[in-house]
Design an enzyme around this catalytic site. Structure first.
Site, PDB file in Angstrom:
ATOM      1  N   TYR A 162       0.829  -1.198   0.000  1.00  0.00           N
ATOM      2  CA  TYR A 162       0.000   0.000   0.000  1.00  0.00           C
ATOM      3  C   TYR A 162       0.863   1.247   0.000  1.00  0.00           C
ATOM      4  O   TYR A 162       2.044   1.238   0.380  1.00  0.00           O
ATOM      5  CB  TYR A 162      -0.943   0.017   1.212  1.00  0.00           C
ATOM      6  CG  TYR A 162      -0.210   0.107   2.535  1.00  0.00           C
ATOM      7  CD1 TYR A 162       0.046   1.335   3.132  1.00  0.00           C
ATOM      8  CD2 TYR A 162       0.239  -1.042   3.181  1.00  0.00           C
ATOM      9  CE1 TYR A 162       0.728   1.423   4.331  1.00  0.00           C
ATOM     10  CE2 TYR A 162       0.917  -0.960   4.380  1.00  0.00           C
ATOM     11  CZ  TYR A 162       1.160   0.276   4.952  1.00  0.00           C
ATOM     12  OH  TYR A 162       1.851   0.362   6.136  1.00  0.00           O
ATOM     13  N   PHE A 169       2.346   9.598   4.052  1.00  0.00           N
ATOM     14  CA  PHE A 169       2.458   9.395   5.494  1.00  0.00           C
ATOM     15  C   PHE A 169       2.810   7.948   5.845  1.00  0.00           C
ATOM     16  O   PHE A 169       3.271   7.666   6.943  1.00  0.00           O
ATOM     17  CB  PHE A 169       1.169   9.814   6.221  1.00  0.00           C
ATOM     18  CG  PHE A 169      -0.069   9.098   5.766  1.00  0.00           C
ATOM     19  CD1 PHE A 169      -0.371   7.829   6.216  1.00  0.00           C
ATOM     20  CD2 PHE A 169      -0.942   9.710   4.877  1.00  0.00           C
ATOM     21  CE1 PHE A 169      -1.522   7.172   5.801  1.00  0.00           C
ATOM     22  CE2 PHE A 169      -2.091   9.067   4.451  1.00  0.00           C
ATOM     23  CZ  PHE A 169      -2.373   7.792   4.913  1.00  0.00           C
ATOM     24  N   ASP A 170       2.617   7.030   4.923  1.00  0.00           N
ATOM     25  CA  ASP A 170       2.984   5.636   5.178  1.00  0.00           C
ATOM     26  C   ASP A 170       2.950   4.874   3.858  1.00  0.00           C
ATOM     27  O   ASP A 170       2.050   5.075   3.045  1.00  0.00           O
ATOM     28  CB  ASP A 170       2.014   4.992   6.174  1.00  0.00           C
ATOM     29  CG  ASP A 170       2.516   3.656   6.697  1.00  0.00           C
ATOM     30  OD1 ASP A 170       3.728   3.385   6.563  1.00  0.00           O
ATOM     31  OD2 ASP A 170       1.717   2.884   7.246  1.00  0.00           O
ATOM     32  N   ILE A 198      -8.484   0.765   9.881  1.00  0.00           N
ATOM     33  CA  ILE A 198      -9.532   1.770   9.743  1.00  0.00           C
ATOM     34  C   ILE A 198     -10.692   1.204   8.919  1.00  0.00           C
ATOM     35  O   ILE A 198     -10.515   0.328   8.078  1.00  0.00           O
ATOM     36  CB  ILE A 198      -8.991   3.066   9.120  1.00  0.00           C
ATOM     37  CG1 ILE A 198      -8.330   2.797   7.764  1.00  0.00           C
ATOM     38  CG2 ILE A 198      -8.020   3.755  10.068  1.00  0.00           C
ATOM     39  CD1 ILE A 198      -7.870   4.061   7.040  1.00  0.00           C
ATOM     40  N   TYR A 243      -9.375   8.269  10.432  1.00  0.00           N
ATOM     41  CA  TYR A 243      -8.989   8.560  11.816  1.00  0.00           C
ATOM     42  C   TYR A 243      -9.821   9.667  12.451  1.00  0.00           C
ATOM     43  O   TYR A 243      -9.561  10.048  13.599  1.00  0.00           O
ATOM     44  CB  TYR A 243      -7.503   8.919  11.886  1.00  0.00           C
ATOM     45  CG  TYR A 243      -6.623   7.768  11.469  1.00  0.00           C
ATOM     46  CD1 TYR A 243      -6.372   6.704  12.323  1.00  0.00           C
ATOM     47  CD2 TYR A 243      -6.053   7.732  10.194  1.00  0.00           C
ATOM     48  CE1 TYR A 243      -5.587   5.643  11.934  1.00  0.00           C
ATOM     49  CE2 TYR A 243      -5.250   6.670   9.803  1.00  0.00           C
ATOM     50  CZ  TYR A 243      -5.021   5.636  10.674  1.00  0.00           C
ATOM     51  OH  TYR A 243      -4.236   4.577  10.284  1.00  0.00           O
ATOM     52  N   PHE A 292      -5.328   5.967  -0.574  1.00  0.00           N
ATOM     53  CA  PHE A 292      -4.501   4.765  -0.523  1.00  0.00           C
ATOM     54  C   PHE A 292      -4.543   4.046  -1.863  1.00  0.00           C
ATOM     55  O   PHE A 292      -5.614   3.865  -2.448  1.00  0.00           O
ATOM     56  CB  PHE A 292      -5.019   3.783   0.531  1.00  0.00           C
ATOM     57  CG  PHE A 292      -4.604   4.081   1.941  1.00  0.00           C
ATOM     58  CD1 PHE A 292      -3.368   3.678   2.425  1.00  0.00           C
ATOM     59  CD2 PHE A 292      -5.468   4.749   2.794  1.00  0.00           C
ATOM     60  CE1 PHE A 292      -2.995   3.933   3.728  1.00  0.00           C
ATOM     61  CE2 PHE A 292      -5.106   5.007   4.104  1.00  0.00           C
ATOM     62  CZ  PHE A 292      -3.866   4.596   4.583  1.00  0.00           C
TER      63      PHE A 292
END
Length: 258
Positions: free
Chosen positions: A162, A172-173, A190, A216, A234
């Site tokens: 991902y 962010f990731d 999530i 979130y 994503f």
């Protein structure tokens, strides 16, 4: 996602050192030191300084600004053993400060993120190939796997690659950037992931736009990296549905949810 945390005391020290170095009696280094131990000292200070700089930027986004001169004064007084307030009072004030920052961040930063996220979702929904589910989740098929591929349920362990960003493209990731896929249980991430990945078959790659209430929400995540009320984007590739027995000897590290 992994959070990078340091004790508040280190943050205060770093802020004080950064500020003090701007004063004449604490000259700024013109070049990196040469001796190994001096390099270690400089590296320690620069690492803390970078952390504090990021923290201050996030506070200013929430319209919360500290008087740096007073932060420096408190640090110097404490080093001299002449702090003007007690440790107990300091801890009480720090707790109150953190609560105020959180409240302002939710109002100022969260309000902006919510407005911008809703506008982004409205535009994205108009794009060809984008489907919007009843919950508000948006998805687009980027790549289809082999016909008849297995689909996961909400209680399955899945192996995925991902890439997660904010709507401005800030990453962010990303397991893709780390070069290592992640195995995670779909009922511990999530809500947008839980819903979206169940739509996929093994081998598929989807792009998801996830509203804040499926991500979130008002709390944000990632030590401020994901603002309150942020819409998330994503790209997810479903690599495999994992047999739980094969994972018995391996701890599962959940990075897609704080």
């Amino acid at each position: 996602m992994k959070q990078f945390k340091k004790p508040l005391a280190l943050a205060v020290v770093a802020l004080a050192v950064t500020g003090c170095m701007q004063q004449e009696k604490f000259p700024v280094s013109e070049a990196a030191p040469e001796a190994e131990q001096d390099k270690m000292a400089y590296a320690f200070g620069s690492t803390l300084g970078e952390y504090v700089g990021d923290t201050l930027n996030r506070q200013e986004e929430a319209e919360f600004v500290l008087n740096r001169d007073l932060v420096i004064a408190g640090f110097v007084d404490a080093v001299k053993g002449d702090a003007k307030i007690s440790q107990a009072e300091a801890e009480e004030l720090i707790t109150a400060m953190q609560a105020q920052i959180a409240e302002q961040r939710a109002t100022v930063v969260g309000g902006k993120a919510l407005e911008e996220g809703e506008a982004y979702q409205a535009e994205n929904a108009k794009k060809e190939g984008v489907t919007v589910t009843e919950s508000g989740l948006q998805y687009e098929v980027m790549q289809e796997g082999p016909e008849g591929g297995a689909q996961p349920s909400a209680t399955d362990l899945v192996e995925v690659h991902y890439h997660g960003t904010l709507i401005n493209g800030e990453v962010f990731d990303s397991s893709v950037e780390r070069g290592e896929p992640l195995v995670l249980p779909l009922n511990r991430v999530i809500a947008g992931w839980t819903e979206g990945v169940q739509l996929m078959s093994v081998g598929d790659k989807y792009r998801f736009v996830i509203p804040a209430d499926l991500a979130y929400g008002e709390r944000g995540a990632g030590n401020g990296q994901i603002p309150p009320n942020a819409t998330l984007v994503f790209e997810v590739e479903l690599l495999n549905i994992v047999n739980p027995e094969a994972m018995e000897e391996q701890p599962v590290e959940i990075e897609a949810k704080q």
